[in-house]
Design a protein around this motif. Sequence first.
Motif, mmCIF file in Angstrom:
data_model
loop_
_atom_site.group_PDB
_atom_site.id
_atom_site.type_symbol
_atom_site.label_atom_id
_atom_site.label_comp_id
_atom_site.label_asym_id
_atom_site.label_seq_id
_atom_site.Cartn_x
_atom_site.Cartn_y
_atom_site.Cartn_z
ATOM 1 N N UNK A 4 -2.187 2.673 10.361
ATOM 2 C CA UNK A 4 -3.549 2.338 9.926
ATOM 3 C C UNK A 4 -3.723 2.536 8.418
ATOM 4 N N UNK A 5 -3.051 3.575 7.862
ATOM 5 C CA UNK A 5 -3.155 3.816 6.433
ATOM 6 C C UNK A 5 -2.385 2.756 5.639
ATOM 7 N N UNK A 6 -1.229 2.344 6.176
ATOM 8 C CA UNK A 6 -0.447 1.319 5.507
ATOM 9 C C UNK A 6 -1.208 -0.007 5.473
ATOM 10 N N UNK A 7 -1.853 -0.338 6.599
ATOM 11 C CA UNK A 7 -2.647 -1.578 6.646
ATOM 12 C C UNK A 7 -3.815 -1.505 5.667
ATOM 13 N N UNK A 8 -4.474 -0.334 5.591
ATOM 14 C CA UNK A 8 -5.602 -0.174 4.663
ATOM 15 C C UNK A 8 -5.148 -0.367 3.216
ATOM 16 N N UNK A 9 -3.993 0.230 2.862
ATOM 17 C CA UNK A 9 -3.492 0.097 1.494
ATOM 18 C C UNK A 9 -3.074 -1.338 1.181
ATOM 19 N N UNK A 10 -2.440 -1.987 2.159
ATOM 20 C CA UNK A 10 -2.029 -3.378 1.955
ATOM 21 C C UNK A 10 -3.258 -4.283 1.780
ATOM 22 N N UNK A 11 -4.286 -4.020 2.580
ATOM 23 C CA UNK A 11 -5.500 -4.825 2.481
ATOM 24 C C UNK A 11 -6.149 -4.670 1.109
ATOM 25 N N UNK A 12 -6.212 -3.426 0.617
ATOM 26 C CA UNK A 12 -6.762 -3.207 -0.721
ATOM 27 C C UNK A 12 -5.924 -3.930 -1.778
ATOM 28 N N UNK A 13 -4.602 -3.887 -1.630
ATOM 29 C CA UNK A 13 -3.724 -4.585 -2.558
ATOM 30 C C UNK A 13 -3.962 -6.092 -2.499
ATOM 31 N N UNK A 14 -4.129 -6.632 -1.284
ATOM 32 C CA UNK A 14 -4.370 -8.061 -1.121
ATOM 33 C C UNK A 14 -5.693 -8.474 -1.775
ATOM 34 N N UNK A 15 -6.714 -7.622 -1.632
ATOM 35 C CA UNK A 15 -8.008 -7.919 -2.254
ATOM 36 C C UNK A 15 -7.873 -7.976 -3.775
ATOM 37 N N UNK A 16 -7.171 -6.998 -4.335
ATOM 38 C CA UNK A 16 -6.981 -6.964 -5.790
ATOM 39 C C UNK A 16 -6.209 -8.197 -6.258
#
Length: 286
Positions: A4-16
């Motif tokens: 869940x933390x990896x997905x959250x970090x990837x999502x933030x990276x994708x948004x940026x």
Amino acid sequence: MPEWLEIALRTLLAVVVLFLMTKLLGKRQVTELSLFEYITGITIGSLAAYVSLELDTNWYLGLVSIAVWVGVSLVMEFLQLKSKTARDILDGKATVLIKDGKIMEDNLKKERLTTDELMEQLRKKSVFKAADVEFAVIEPSGDLNVLLTKENQPLTPKHLGIKVAPEQEPQAVIMDGEIMDEPLATIGLNREWLDTELEKLGVAIENVFLGQVDSYGQLYVDLFDDQIKVPEPQKKAALLATLKKCEADLEMFGLSTKEQKTKRMYEQCSIALEKVIDEVKPLLIR
């Protein structure tokens, strides 16, 4: 690392990454999408979702794919800027749908538009009769632009031979009860002037939702409380009334005196002032 933390970090990276890529592609990517840009937007969105959620593969490959799509888009935009032929191929050409009040049925079929759809687009332009249209063209973006016949065009000051003063951009000097110093400085005003104008209107600065100054230096305010009515500035109307009063006074003085030399002087001044009023009237009746 938990999934869940990896997905959250990837999502933030994708948004940026999406934000940066969108800024790179420019505003046209958002406002007027061509067919290729539409496809690019959908694809980049899908790749961003892949980067966010795909845990079993190398997620950075999604970023590589996004970078390639953005690079191709930038190359396409460069070609469109440099070549009319490239613009015609990628964006397409405008198509005439109505000419001299006559609907071009073949062009309508070419654009795959029905008569109902054409009439709907015309109604959006406040046109309800095709015969009132001199010329109508559908742009590559899908927008319909309409030129009405002469007798159906709105009347403008130019048609009446009236000169109207140019209008500059109004400056917002108050927002949410806060004074905006930069717009004030742009038009050569200061807080003291603003305080004086607010005092004339009987309004406190903290009660103003939006305050704008037009090109003639008049302050218009919108209050937080919509029930309170604020009088509009009357500087221009008062100035025009004063000039007309002066003209009337000069005519009256000329009629009341028996001295011919003085009478001629008043008459000449009255005529000169009348010419001045005619010249400045377009500036004062807006």
